[in-house]
Design a protein around this motif. Structure first.
Motif, short mmCIF file in Angstrom:
data_model
loop_
_atom_site.label_atom_id
_atom_site.label_comp_id
_atom_site.label_asym_id
_atom_site.label_seq_id
_atom_site.Cartn_x
_atom_site.Cartn_y
_atom_site.Cartn_z
N GLY A 146 0.77 -1.23 0.00
CA GLY A 146 0.00 0.00 0.00
C GLY A 146 0.80 1.28 0.00
O GLY A 146 0.24 2.35 0.24
N LEU A 147 2.11 1.22 -0.29
CA LEU A 147 2.93 2.44 -0.32
C LEU A 147 2.79 3.13 -1.67
O LEU A 147 2.69 2.47 -2.71
CB LEU A 147 4.39 2.09 -0.05
N PRO A 148 2.81 4.46 -1.70
CA PRO A 148 2.60 5.18 -2.96
C PRO A 148 3.87 5.22 -3.81
O PRO A 148 4.98 5.06 -3.30
CB PRO A 148 2.23 6.58 -2.49
N ILE A 179 13.59 8.07 5.06
CA ILE A 179 12.99 6.80 4.63
C ILE A 179 11.50 6.83 4.96
O ILE A 179 11.11 7.18 6.06
CB ILE A 179 13.68 5.61 5.32
N ASP A 180 10.66 6.47 3.99
CA ASP A 180 9.21 6.57 4.18
C ASP A 180 8.62 5.37 4.91
O ASP A 180 7.59 5.51 5.59
CB ASP A 180 8.52 6.73 2.82
N ALA A 181 9.24 4.20 4.78
CA ALA A 181 8.67 3.02 5.43
C ALA A 181 9.70 1.90 5.46
O ALA A 181 10.62 1.85 4.62
CB ALA A 181 7.40 2.55 4.71
N VAL A 182 9.54 1.01 6.44
CA VAL A 182 10.30 -0.24 6.50
C VAL A 182 9.33 -1.36 6.22
O VAL A 182 8.24 -1.43 6.80
CB VAL A 182 10.95 -0.43 7.89
N LEU A 183 9.73 -2.26 5.32
CA LEU A 183 8.83 -3.32 4.87
C LEU A 183 9.49 -4.69 5.04
O LEU A 183 10.37 -5.05 4.28
CB LEU A 183 8.48 -3.09 3.40
N PRO A 184 9.10 -5.45 6.08
CA PRO A 184 9.63 -6.81 6.22
C PRO A 184 8.87 -7.77 5.30
O PRO A 184 7.64 -7.77 5.27
CB PRO A 184 9.36 -7.15 7.69
N VAL A 185 9.60 -8.60 4.56
CA VAL A 185 8.99 -9.64 3.73
C VAL A 185 9.71 -10.95 3.99
O VAL A 185 10.83 -10.98 4.50
CB VAL A 185 9.02 -9.28 2.23
N ALA A 191 11.03 -6.09 16.48
CA ALA A 191 11.44 -5.22 17.59
C ALA A 191 12.77 -4.54 17.28
O ALA A 191 12.97 -3.36 17.62
CB ALA A 191 11.54 -6.04 18.88
N TRP A 192 13.68 -5.27 16.64
CA TRP A 192 14.97 -4.69 16.25
C TRP A 192 14.77 -3.53 15.27
O TRP A 192 15.41 -2.48 15.40
CB TRP A 192 15.84 -5.78 15.63
N LEU A 193 13.88 -3.70 14.31
CA LEU A 193 13.63 -2.64 13.34
C LEU A 193 13.06 -1.39 14.02
O LEU A 193 13.46 -0.26 13.72
CB LEU A 193 12.66 -3.14 12.27
N LYS A 194 12.11 -1.59 14.94
CA LYS A 194 11.52 -0.45 15.64
C LYS A 194 12.54 0.27 16.50
O LYS A 194 12.50 1.50 16.65
CB LYS A 194 10.35 -0.93 16.50
N GLU A 195 13.49 -0.49 17.08
CA GLU A 195 14.50 0.12 17.93
C GLU A 195 15.53 0.89 17.12
O GLU A 195 15.95 1.98 17.49
CB GLU A 195 15.20 -0.98 18.75
N GLN A 226 11.83 6.31 13.99
CA GLN A 226 11.08 7.37 13.34
C GLN A 226 10.44 6.92 12.03
O GLN A 226 9.71 7.69 11.41
CB GLN A 226 12.01 8.57 13.06
N VAL A 227 10.72 5.69 11.58
CA VAL A 227 10.23 5.22 10.29
C VAL A 227 9.07 4.25 10.51
O VAL A 227 9.20 3.28 11.26
CB VAL A 227 11.35 4.52 9.49
N PRO A 228 7.92 4.46 9.85
CA PRO A 228 6.79 3.55 10.01
C PRO A 228 7.14 2.13 9.56
O PRO A 228 7.80 1.94 8.54
CB PRO A 228 5.71 4.16 9.11
N LEU A 229 6.69 1.15 10.33
CA LEU A 229 6.91 -0.26 10.02
C LEU A 229 5.63 -0.82 9.41
O LEU A 229 4.58 -0.84 10.06
CB LEU A 229 7.28 -1.02 11.30
N ARG A 230 5.70 -1.25 8.14
CA ARG A 230 4.53 -1.77 7.45
C ARG A 230 4.54 -3.29 7.55
O ARG A 230 5.44 -3.94 7.03
CB ARG A 230 4.54 -1.33 5.98
#
Length: 525
Positions: free
Chosen positions: A164-166, A332-338, A349-353, A357-361
């Motif tokens: 859903g990222l633009p 960076i607009d978003a972090v996207l784990p796949v 949790a590591w990504l959020k830490e 400041q970057v939204p986690l999708r």
């Protein structure tokens, strides 16, 4: 039912999604007996009894036959990563090469499609680092499939769009696959008046387009790093820890395929639960043994094995490369784990830490790539694509003259996912209104594939910079109160194309801070 089929061929699992021409949303296909459920995916596994076997076992069939635990030369897995990256790889001991394995899996999936589906186009995804080689392999691998259109899109773009990222976003994609972990910071095509990404056509109307003048359509890589540690390495660490506990597992080889399979199940359950229990059978006549693990124990184990330190190293490499491109972490607009193992709470949790400041999708990490591939394919969710561009005549303060500024380009899909914002100023003293002069770039002819009504056609299209012809019917000017002066921005305007094909504008007056009401400027084509 005519529509588009998307196949995301993965190292561990392959996702198959379909969207009919009249469907509001795509569906993941259940391809029994080769697919698993929840979600419906095909394990990327092939088993051949002999090198020349004409009756392979595919996906779930391999698991249910117990052949995944058995291993051996007849088991083909992890072949996706090597397709296109290692040209000329010879099959081991006469078995299938990575390219042959991938082709066989595609053919087997195609043969098991429900009879009522009639794919008019097939779109696949490819890693950015082996995109060119993968593209050539795909043309050969699908040469016998009865589908008139074939397209390709890079995986980070598809994953981001599927989440859903633009267009125009800067996205950090962390892909934890079966054998590798990859971090890619990419800038998607589109945004700020640029044409959005569309899957690259390889075949249209049965015609091979590999020699056409289409440009390479992938996201721009700002930073990339990876290492050969993935989900199966985590399974091995868990197995070794289970053996070290002693008890009934004393003396058991931790690399036993059946034990590793059970440890993978433990790992997957701990993505959602605090405690996990599975049963492992050492042999056909032996009593099953309980394997237990808690999320806390798993996270301690992964830290002991230096997984977090390895991820820190990868992230620092990617961010250092991004800084060299002028991009800071906060941009960076978003972090996207796949990938399946990206669902582990420790990784999230590591990504959020590290990037607070970057939204986690977190939307659908397994299916996002396939769903994004559908969204990027003409004729599915794209209602239409501009055949001609639209430009706005603006006052250029630096050159002290009017210039044409492109708003929307040929090939750009509509309706707009987000408006294009521009700031414009006055060209003369005491200006009481600001004209919006719109025009259409004129084409110098050449042969090219372009998109009309969301579908590709062969026609003659512009080569290089084109002149702009002003519209015969221009919109009403925007009044300025108080009157404006040159030398500074006066209006902030947001341009968009709605679902009816109307070009609209709204915004605000920077001097009075009053809104500029929305108005229709004209129709696009």
């Amino acid at each position: 039912m005519a529509g588009t089929l998307a196949i995301d061929l993965g190292s561990t699992t392959t996702v198959v999604a379909y969207q009919g021409s009249g469907d509001a949303a795509p569906t993941l296909l259940d391809l029994s007996p080769i697919s698993t459920s929840d979600p419906s995916v095909v394990p990327s596994l092939i088993w051949l009894q002999q090198a020349s076997s004409s009756q392979p076992l595919i996906g779930r069939q391999v698991i249910e036959a117990g052949l995944l635990e058995q291993g051996g030369a007849g088991l083909h897995r992890d072949f996706k990563r090597r397709i296109g990256a290692e040209p000329g790889t010879e099959p081991e001991a006469g078995w299938l090469s990575p390219e042959q394995s991938g082709q066989l899996l595609l053919e087997q999936i195609w043969q098991r499609l429900p009879e009522q589906l009639q794919p008019q186009r097939l779109v696949l995804t490819a890693p950015i680092d082996s995109y060119r080689g993968y593209r050539q392999w795909l043309l050969e691998a699908t040469s016998q499939l009865d589908v008139p259109e074939i397209a390709l899109v890079d995986e980070p773009t598809a994953a981001a769009i599927g989440a859903g990222l633009p267009p125009g976003s800067r996205v950090l994609v962390i892909d934890v696959g079966g054998g590798t972990t990859d971090l890619s910071l990419v800038a998607l095509e589109g945004g700020e008046g640029k044409a959005a990404q569309i899957a690259q056509l390889l075949r249209f109307g049965g015609r091979d387009l590999s020699a056409s003048r289409q440009s390479l359509r992938t996201a721009r890589v700002l930073g990339k790093a990876g290492l050969a540690v993935g989900g199966r390495d985590l399974d091995r660490w868990i197995a070794a820890a289970q053996v070290e506990r002693g008890g009934a597992l004393v003396g058991v080889d931790p690399t036993t395929p059946s034990l590793l399979h059970c440890c993978e199940r433990l790992k997957c359950e701990l993505s959602d639960a605090e405690e996990a229990l599975v049963l492992w059978s050492p042999g056909p006549a032996e009593r099953p043994l309980e394997l237990r693990l808690s999320r806390r124990e798993l996270e301690e184990l992964l830290r002991e094995r230096q997984l977090v330190a390895l991820l820190d190293d990868l992230l620092e490499q990617v961010l250092a490369a991004a800084r060299s491109c002028g991009v800071e972490p906060e941009q960076i607009d978003a972090v996207l784990p796949v990938g399946g193992s990206s669902r582990l709470p420790l990784i999230r949790a590591w990504l959020k830490e590290r990037l607070p400041q970057v939204p986690l999708r977190l939307e659908r990490p397994v299916e996002a790539v396939a769903l994004g591939a559908l969204r990027l394919t003409p004729g599915v969710t794209v209602k239409d694509v501009l055949q001609r561009g639209v430009s706005l005549r603006c006052w250029d303060q630096r050159s002290a003259e009017h210039r044409w500024h492109p708003l929307f380009l040929p090939g750009q899909p509509w309706p707009s996912e987000q408006p294009l914002t521009l700031r414009i100023g006055c060209s003369r003293p005491q200006q009481t209104e600001l004209e919006l002069v719109l025009g259409e770039p004129q084409a110098e002819e050449r042969s090219e594939v372009v998109f009309v009504n969301g579908l590709p056609v062969l026609r003659r299209q512009s080569a290089g910079t084109a002149a702009v012809e002003a519209w015969a019917q221009q919109p009403a000017p925007i009044p300025l109160t108080p009157a404006g002066e040159p030398g500074s921005d006066r209006l902030e305007l947001r341009f968009a194309i709605n679902s009816r094909g109307d070009l609209t504008v709204e915004g605000r007056d920077l001097s009075s801070d009053q809104p500029v009401p929305q108005q229709r400027l004209g129709s696009v084509r």
